[in-house]
Design an enzyme around this catalytic site. Structure first.
Site, PDB file in Angstrom:
ATOM      1  N   THR A 173       0.773  -1.242   0.002  1.00  0.00           N
ATOM      2  CA  THR A 173       0.003   0.234   0.035  1.00  0.00           C
ATOM      3  C   THR A 173       0.813   1.334  -0.215  1.00  0.00           C
ATOM      4  O   THR A 173       0.765   2.225  -0.861  1.00  0.00           O
ATOM      5  CB  THR A 173      -0.947   0.033   1.231  1.00  0.00           C
ATOM      6  OG1 THR A 173      -1.389  -1.293   1.224  1.00  0.00           O
ATOM      7  CG2 THR A 173      -1.782   0.844   1.314  1.00  0.00           C
TER       8      THR A 173
ATOM      9  N   LYS B  58       2.973   4.111  18.660  1.00  0.00           N
ATOM     10  CA  LYS B  58       2.951   5.529  18.163  1.00  0.00           C
ATOM     11  C   LYS B  58       3.091   6.563  19.207  1.00  0.00           C
ATOM     12  O   LYS B  58       3.701   7.442  19.238  1.00  0.00           O
ATOM     13  CB  LYS B  58       1.553   5.954  17.250  1.00  0.00           C
ATOM     14  CG  LYS B  58       1.529   5.068  16.301  1.00  0.00           C
ATOM     15  CD  LYS B  58       0.159   5.046  15.432  1.00  0.00           C
ATOM     16  CE  LYS B  58      -0.012   3.877  14.158  1.00  0.00           C
ATOM     17  NZ  LYS B  58      -1.425   3.953  13.633  1.00  0.00           N
TER      18      LYS B  58
HETATM   19  N1  LIG Z   1      -0.956   0.911   5.368  1.00  0.00           N
HETATM   20  C1  LIG Z   1      -0.901   2.237   6.115  1.00  0.00           C
HETATM   21  O1  LIG Z   1      -1.949   2.630   5.678  1.00  0.00           O
HETATM   22  C2  LIG Z   1      -0.007   2.510   6.860  1.00  0.00           C
HETATM   23  C3  LIG Z   1       0.038   3.535   7.490  1.00  0.00           C
HETATM   24  C4  LIG Z   1       1.067   3.927   8.325  1.00  0.00           C
HETATM   25  C5  LIG Z   1       1.956   3.172   8.322  1.00  0.00           C
HETATM   26  N2  LIG Z   1       2.282   1.918   7.532  1.00  0.00           N
HETATM   27  C6  LIG Z   1       3.502   1.108   7.645  1.00  0.00           C
HETATM   28  O2  LIG Z   1       4.045   0.990   6.295  1.00  0.00           O
HETATM   29  C7  LIG Z   1       4.845   0.099   6.450  1.00  0.00           C
HETATM   30  C8  LIG Z   1       4.218  -0.812   5.091  1.00  0.00           C
HETATM   31  O3  LIG Z   1       2.746  -0.902   5.346  1.00  0.00           O
HETATM   32  P1  LIG Z   1       1.847  -1.414   3.948  1.00  0.00           P
HETATM   33  O4  LIG Z   1       0.455  -1.213   4.341  1.00  0.00           O
HETATM   34  O5  LIG Z   1       2.439  -0.771   2.833  1.00  0.00           O
HETATM   35  O6  LIG Z   1       2.308  -3.090   4.153  1.00  0.00           O
HETATM   36  P2  LIG Z   1       1.830  -4.125   2.896  1.00  0.00           P
HETATM   37  O7  LIG Z   1       0.759  -3.652   1.953  1.00  0.00           O
HETATM   38  O8  LIG Z   1       1.676  -5.325   3.469  1.00  0.00           O
HETATM   39  O9  LIG Z   1       3.159  -4.107   1.880  1.00  0.00           O
HETATM   40  C9  LIG Z   1       4.362  -4.721   2.486  1.00  0.00           C
HETATM   41  C10 LIG Z   1       5.326  -4.881   1.290  1.00  0.00           C
HETATM   42  O10 LIG Z   1       6.666  -5.237   2.048  1.00  0.00           O
HETATM   43  C11 LIG Z   1       7.110  -6.189   1.193  1.00  0.00           C
HETATM   44  N3  LIG Z   1       7.629  -7.223   2.130  1.00  0.00           N
HETATM   45  C12 LIG Z   1       7.230  -7.739   3.223  1.00  0.00           C
HETATM   46  N4  LIG Z   1       8.377  -8.388   3.773  1.00  0.00           N
HETATM   47  C13 LIG Z   1       9.130  -8.650   3.038  1.00  0.00           C
HETATM   48  C14 LIG Z   1      10.779  -9.073   3.001  1.00  0.00           C
HETATM   49  N5  LIG Z   1      11.097  -9.916   4.103  1.00  0.00           N
HETATM   50  N6  LIG Z   1      11.157  -8.837   1.912  1.00  0.00           N
HETATM   51  C15 LIG Z   1      11.232  -7.917   0.908  1.00  0.00           C
HETATM   52  N7  LIG Z   1       9.889  -7.474   0.742  1.00  0.00           N
HETATM   53  C16 LIG Z   1       8.952  -7.807   1.861  1.00  0.00           C
HETATM   54  C17 LIG Z   1       5.699  -6.972   0.678  1.00  0.00           C
HETATM   55  O11 LIG Z   1       6.075  -7.858  -0.548  1.00  0.00           O
HETATM   56  P3  LIG Z   1       5.090  -8.738  -1.354  1.00  0.00           P
HETATM   57  O12 LIG Z   1       4.120  -7.407  -1.914  1.00  0.00           O
HETATM   58  O13 LIG Z   1       5.793  -9.195  -2.446  1.00  0.00           O
HETATM   59  O14 LIG Z   1       4.423  -9.472  -0.511  1.00  0.00           O
HETATM   60  C18 LIG Z   1       4.876  -5.856   0.245  1.00  0.00           C
HETATM   61  O15 LIG Z   1       5.161  -5.411  -1.166  1.00  0.00           O
HETATM   62  C19 LIG Z   1       4.591  -0.885   7.709  1.00  0.00           C
HETATM   63  O16 LIG Z   1       5.615  -0.601   8.543  1.00  0.00           O
HETATM   64  C20 LIG Z   1       3.107  -0.222   8.172  1.00  0.00           C
HETATM   65  O17 LIG Z   1       2.925  -0.393   9.678  1.00  0.00           O
HETATM   66  C21 LIG Z   1       1.316   1.650   6.903  1.00  0.00           C
END
Ligand SMILES: NC(=O)c1ccc[n+]([C@@H]2O[C@H](COP(=O)([O-])OP(=O)(O)OC[C@H]3O[C@@H](n4cnc5c(N)ncnc54)[C@H](OP(=O)(O)O)[C@@H]3O)[C@@H](O)[C@H]2O)c1
Length: 431
Positions: A17, A210
């Site tokens: 995301t 947070k």
């Molecule tokens: N989503 C939000 O609204 C939001 C808000 C604030 C903070 N955050 C923070 O932002 C970060 C990312 O969140 P997200 O929602 O974008 O997560 P997400 O949609 O689950 O995406 C995670 C990404 O990381 C990749 N990944 C996970 N483990 C990996 C590894 N070992 N090696 C390489 N790639 C890896 C995944 O690969 P694949 O795609 O190939 O599975 C995916 O592309 C987190 O720390 C979260 O707490 C998110």
């Protein structure tokens, strides 16, 4: 003619995301970003687990790294952008590798900062690098920037916030639809609002991460997530929400950090707040952070705490600061100068809301008042509701007291013989 400015080259690990949101902004606003920073902001390499996944963005111009640690240490990467998540394993290893390789780091990972913030800050600052993490707290709301920059001249008195949109969604949906917790929890799961481990949301852990980060900046202390008092929203019933509303309050999963003579208080617990206050009026998945400084007074920041656009917006704010040459210590002052926090053994006194089920017997109310009085808890308001069977709900708002005194009173209530089941006690936060 002067030489063209060097681009700032990003290596992005994590294309979910947030990662894809960042890619889209870099692609969509290339000219604007160059105009604002005086240098192009480019992406040289990316990494995720599954290269074959369709990702809603054209990644063909970027090198692909299977291993985020390899990405973090590439010669053609200036800033390692960590958007994978998780506080152990790859995210931590790659962040450390990037700092050791002389890269700056931008991350959205609150768990990583809450658990390893001090270690990472010392490593970064020792190496002359920066770690930026605006997106880690309250998504698109620029709260880290507010605390470390705009409010840097204030002694901070208190920081409060509703910082988990999923919990606020659940509580407001229970209220507006009149649905019980379990039903709305399931609805949130179906809508994809809950983390894979829902306890991170409803148990207050994510919001607690947070809060611990904000407390470190606000009070110049080392991040101490282990000292955050955590209570989730699973104990809140639709009855509590209705009764609280009757008395002019809303129930929120509220984070409060304050430094008192007793030490540092960090609480992420369900609280009652006045319905007419900005926190009381916060609906759905929106986040709000309230900061109180000695000179500025109270300021209220409100906005989207999650989602592709808002979170990527915060990541890009950090990237642009680095492109412009703005370099601040991780927590607003050198990591080596951050104090060891002394956790407050007792939280600041506050009124409490008590809901109990009273057995319909003569003199029952007097027995309750006496048990509370013996514990040093005095009653400000009391309301008894009609009953369908042999018990009736009673609501009590106490005068200011401590959680300890409330716990003593609750422990004594079964001995009165007039209380059925476990009472619910919630702090009323003065906001
Ligand atoms: N989503 C939000 O609204 C939001 C808000 C604030 C903070 N955050 C923070 O932002 C970060 C990312 O969140 P997200 O929602 O974008 O997560 P997400 O949609 O689950 O995406 C995670 C990404 O990381 C990749 N990944 C996970 N483990 C990996 C590894 N070992 N090696 C390489 N790639 C890896 C995944 O690969 P694949 O795609 O190939 O599975 C995916 O592309 C987190 O720390 C979260 O707490 C998110």
């Amino acid at each position: 003619m002067s030489a063209p400015a060097q681009p700032l080259r990003l290596g992005i690990a994590g294309l979910g995301t947030v990662g894809i949101g960042v890619v889209k902004i870099v692609q969509r606003h290339a000219e604007m970003l160059t105009a604002r920073t005086g240098r192009p902001v480019t992406i040289t390499a990316v990494s995720a687990r599954d290269r074959t996944k369709n990702r809603d963005a054209d990644l063909s111009a970027y090198a692909w790294e299977t291993d985020p640690v390899a990405l973090a240490t590439r010669d053609d990467v200036d800033v390692f952008v960590e958007l994978m998540g998780g506080h152990e394993g790859t995210a931590k290893d790659a962040t450390i590798a990037a700092l050791n390789a002389g890269k700056d780091v931008v991350t959205a990972n609150k768990a990583l900062l809450a658990h390893h913030g001090q270690e990472l800050a010392e490593l970064a600052e020792g190496a002359g690098r920066v770690i930026r993490y605006e997106a880690a707290v309250a998504g698109g709301i620029p709260v880290i920037k507010s605390l470390t920059e705009g409010l840097a001249g204030n002694a901070i008195r208190r920081v409060m916030g509703v910082m988990n949109g999923t919990c606020n969604y659940i509580l407001t949906r229970m209220e507006t639809a009149g649905l019980p917790y379990d039903t709305v929890f399931e609805e949130a799961r179906q809508l994809g609002y809950l983390e894979a481990d829902p306890n991170l949301d409803v148990g207050g852990i994510d919001a607690g991460h947070k809060l611990s980060i904000l407390a470190a900046i606000a009070f110049g202390t080392k991040v101490s997530f282990d000292n955050v008092v955590l209570e989730g929203i699973g104990c809140i019933s639709i009855d509590d929400i209705r009764r609280a509303a009757d008395m002019g309050y809303k129930i929120k999963l509220l984070g409060v950090a304050q430094m008192t003579g007793r030490g540092l208080e960090q609480r992420m617990t369900p609280c009652l707040v006045p319905a007419a206050s900005p926190l009381g009026q916060l609906q759905g998945g929106t986040n709000m952070v309230v900061i109180e400084g000695d000179s500025v007074g109270q300021i209220v920041l409100r906005g989207a705490g999650a989602g592709e656009g808002p979170t990527a917006s915060a990541v890009m704010g950090d990237v642009l600061d680095i492109a412009r040459g703005l370099r601040l210590p991780t927590f607003g002052q050198p990591a080596t100068s951050l104090a060891d926090p002394i956790p407050a053994a007792v939280s600041a006194p506050a009124p409490f809301y008590l809901r109990l089920q009273l057995v319909d017997k003569p003199g029952a109310l007097a027995k309750i008042a006496s048990a509370l009085g013996d514990a040093g808890v005095s009653i400000s308001r009391m309301r008894q509701y009609g009953h369908a069977d042999t018990t009736a709900p009673v609501l009590i708002v106490t005068h200011k007291t401590t959680r300890d005194a409330i716990d003593v009173a609750i422990a004594a209530l079964p001995g009165t013989g007039v209380v059925d089941g476990a009472p619910v006690a919630l702090r009323i936060e003065e906001v």
